[in-house]
Design an enzyme around this catalytic site. Structure first.
Site, PDB file in Angstrom:
ATOM      1  N   HIS A 131       0.838  -1.205   0.000  1.00 49.14           N
ATOM      2  CA  HIS A 131       0.000   0.000   0.000  1.00 49.14           C
ATOM      3  C   HIS A 131       0.870   1.252   0.000  1.00 49.14           C
ATOM      4  O   HIS A 131       0.614   2.203  -0.750  1.00 49.14           O
ATOM      5  CB  HIS A 131      -0.909  -0.022   1.236  1.00 49.14           C
ATOM      6  CG  HIS A 131      -1.680   1.244   1.453  1.00 49.14           C
ATOM      7  ND1 HIS A 131      -2.981   1.405   1.044  1.00 49.14           N
ATOM      8  CD2 HIS A 131      -1.330   2.414   2.051  1.00 49.14           C
ATOM      9  CE1 HIS A 131      -3.400   2.627   1.362  1.00 49.14           C
ATOM     10  NE2 HIS A 131      -2.413   3.253   1.981  1.00 49.14           N
ATOM     11  N   GLU A 132       1.910   1.260   0.825  1.00 43.53           N
ATOM     12  CA  GLU A 132       2.791   2.433   0.888  1.00 43.53           C
ATOM     13  C   GLU A 132       3.593   2.589  -0.397  1.00 43.53           C
ATOM     14  O   GLU A 132       3.808   3.705  -0.880  1.00 43.53           O
ATOM     15  CB  GLU A 132       3.721   2.321   2.098  1.00 43.53           C
ATOM     16  CG  GLU A 132       3.010   2.284   3.442  1.00 43.53           C
ATOM     17  CD  GLU A 132       2.046   3.442   3.630  1.00 43.53           C
ATOM     18  OE1 GLU A 132       2.316   4.543   3.098  1.00 43.53           O
ATOM     19  OE2 GLU A 132       1.013   3.252   4.286  1.00 43.53           O
ATOM     20  N   HIS A 135       1.508   4.302  -2.913  1.00 40.39           N
ATOM     21  CA  HIS A 135       1.509   5.758  -2.774  1.00 40.39           C
ATOM     22  C   HIS A 135       2.708   6.365  -3.514  1.00 40.39           C
ATOM     23  O   HIS A 135       2.592   7.411  -4.152  1.00 40.39           O
ATOM     24  CB  HIS A 135       1.577   6.152  -1.301  1.00 40.39           C
ATOM     25  CG  HIS A 135       0.252   6.122  -0.598  1.00 40.39           C
ATOM     26  ND1 HIS A 135      -0.868   6.757  -1.099  1.00 40.39           N
ATOM     27  CD2 HIS A 135      -0.129   5.552   0.574  1.00 40.39           C
ATOM     28  CE1 HIS A 135      -1.879   6.570  -0.264  1.00 40.39           C
ATOM     29  NE2 HIS A 135      -1.460   5.843   0.759  1.00 40.39           N
ATOM     30  N   GLU A 208      -6.325   7.094  -0.943  1.00 47.05           N
ATOM     31  CA  GLU A 208      -6.250   5.876  -0.141  1.00 47.05           C
ATOM     32  C   GLU A 208      -6.897   4.704  -0.868  1.00 47.05           C
ATOM     33  O   GLU A 208      -6.357   3.600  -0.898  1.00 47.05           O
ATOM     34  CB  GLU A 208      -6.914   6.095   1.227  1.00 47.05           C
ATOM     35  CG  GLU A 208      -6.115   6.957   2.186  1.00 47.05           C
ATOM     36  CD  GLU A 208      -4.750   6.389   2.502  1.00 47.05           C
ATOM     37  OE1 GLU A 208      -4.636   5.175   2.771  1.00 47.05           O
ATOM     38  OE2 GLU A 208      -3.778   7.174   2.464  1.00 47.05           O
TER      39      GLU A 208
END
Length: 319
Positions: A131-132, A135, A208
Site C-alpha cells: 500500500h505504501e 503511494h 487511499e
C-alpha cells in the site's frame, strides 16, 4: 482514471479558495500574494517535508543487516512495482501504523512503527508495505503534500483576513471590497478553512482507495492488506499514537482515530469500505467501524469466485 480526475478537480477547488481568500485581503494584489505564498510553501514542503516528518516521529533508518525481513519485503515489492529501492525507517511507537514520504520515487522513504512489526505476520506486513509503495508509484506523496500545504495556506490567509476585519485594519468601501463588508469577511474567513479541510479530506480519501487497489496488484493478492487493515482498525484505537494532526493524512490508518473531536474531519475512508472493496464484497450492515466488515475468505481463496470478482472490481476501478 476517475480518481485522477477527481483529485485534479479538488486541487483546482483549493486553488480557487486561495484566490478567494487572497481577494478578501487585498483584491487582485491579494490574490497574487496568496498564490505566491502557496507556491512558496509548496516549494518548501517538496524539498523538506520528508526530513521534518521523519524527525518529528524520531524514525531511524535501518539497513539490511539490522532488519533483514523488513528490508527484504520492501526490496521485493520495489522490484515488483518497478520502483527504485526506497529508504526504510522504523518509528519507535507501539501503535501499529505506517507511511511513505519523499518528493519522488527516487527519494522515497517507507516507515513502519515497531508496533506494526510486532503485530503483523509476513503476509500482512507485505500488504501494508505494498500500500505504501503504491503511494510512491501513484505520486500520492506529492499530491498529499500539496493539498495539505494549500489547506495550511488557506487557513493562514483566512486568519489574517479575520483579524483584519475585526480590527478594521483593511477598511474598504463596497466597490473595492466586492460588496463584502467586515461581517462578510469574517464569515468567509471561517467558512474557507472548513471548505479547505473538506477538500483535503476528499483528496486524501480518494488516494487511499487508489493505493489499496494498486497495492493489491503489486503484491498479487488483496488478502494480506485486508487482514492487516482489520487488525489496524482495532489496535490503533486501543493503542493511541502520538501524532501531529497535520501529518494524519500520511498514515495508512488515521492515527487520531481514538480522539473523537479530531476524527470528525478524517482524512481516511471508512475502514469497512476499504476492506470490503479489497475483498470485492459489500460491507455487512450493522457492523461497527472497529469490527470486521466482511466475512473472511474461505481457504484457498486465491482462485475462488469471490476473489476473482474482487480483482475484476479493482481492474474496473483503476481504469
Amino acid at each position: 482514471m476517475g480518481n485522477q480526475l477527481k483529485t485534479t478537480f479538488l486541487l483546482a477547488v483549493m486553488t480557487i479558495l486561495i484566490m478567494v481568500v487572497g481577494n478578501l485581503l487585498g483584491g487582485r494584489q491579494g490574490m497574487m500574494i496568496a498564490l505566491v505564498l502557496a507556491a512558496g510553501m509548496n516549494f518548501f514542503s517538496y524539498w523538506y517535508s520528508d526530513k521534518i516528518v521523519l524527525k518529528m516521529y524520531q524514525a531511524r533508518e535501518v539497513t539490511p543487516q539490522q532488519a533483514p525481513d523488513l528490508y527484504g519485503i520492501v526490496e521485493t515489492l520495489a522490484r515488483q512495482a518497478g520502483l527504485p529501492m526506497p529508504k526504510v525507517y522504523i518509528i519507535p511507537q507501539e501503535s501499529p501504523n505506517a507511511f511513505a514520504t519523499g518528493r519522488n520515487p527516487e527519494h522515497a522513504v517507507v516507515a513502519v512503527t515497531q508496533g506494526l512489526l510486532n503485530l503483523m505476520d509476513h503476509q500482512e506486513v507485505m500488504g501494508v508495505l505494498a500500500h505504501e509503495m503504491a503511494h510512491v508509484k501513484n505520486r500520492d506523496i506529492l499530491i498529499g503534500t500539496i493539498a495539505a500545504t494549500m489547506a495550511g495556506a488557506i487557513m493562514m490567509l483566512a486568519t489574517m483576513a479575520r483579524w483584519s476585519a475585526l480590527f478594521g485594519g483593511m477598511q474598504r468601501d463596497d466597490n473595492n471590497g466586492g460588496g463584502m463588508g467586515a461581517i462578510g469577511m469574517i464569515v468567509m474567513s471561517i467558512l474557507a478553512p472548513i471548505a479547505a479541510m473538506i477538500v483535503q479530506m476528499a483528496v486524501s480519501r480518494s488516494r487511499e482507495y487508489l493505493a489499496d487497489a494498486t497495492g493489491a496488484r503489486i503484491v498479487g493478492s488483496p488478502e494480506g492488506l485486508a487482514s492487516a487493515l482489520e487488525k489496524l482498525d482495532g489496535y490503533s484505537r486501543r493503542i493511541p499514537m502520538h501524532a501531529n494532526p497535520s501529518t494524519a493524512h500520511m498514515f495508512i490508518v488515521n492515527p487520531l482515530s481514538g480522539k473523537s473531536l479530531q476524527s470528525l474531519f478524517s482524512t481516511h475512508p471508512p475502514m469497512a469500505d476499504r476492506i470490503s472493496r479489497l475483498r470485492g464484497v459489500r460491507p455487512q450492515s450493522g457492523q461497527g467501524p472497529s469490527g470486521p466488515s466482511v466475512p473472511p475468505p474461505p481457504p484457498g481463496a486465491g482462485g475462488d469466485p469471490q476473489s476473482q470478482a474482487g480483482r475484476a472490481f479493482w481492474d474496473q476501478f483503476q481504469r
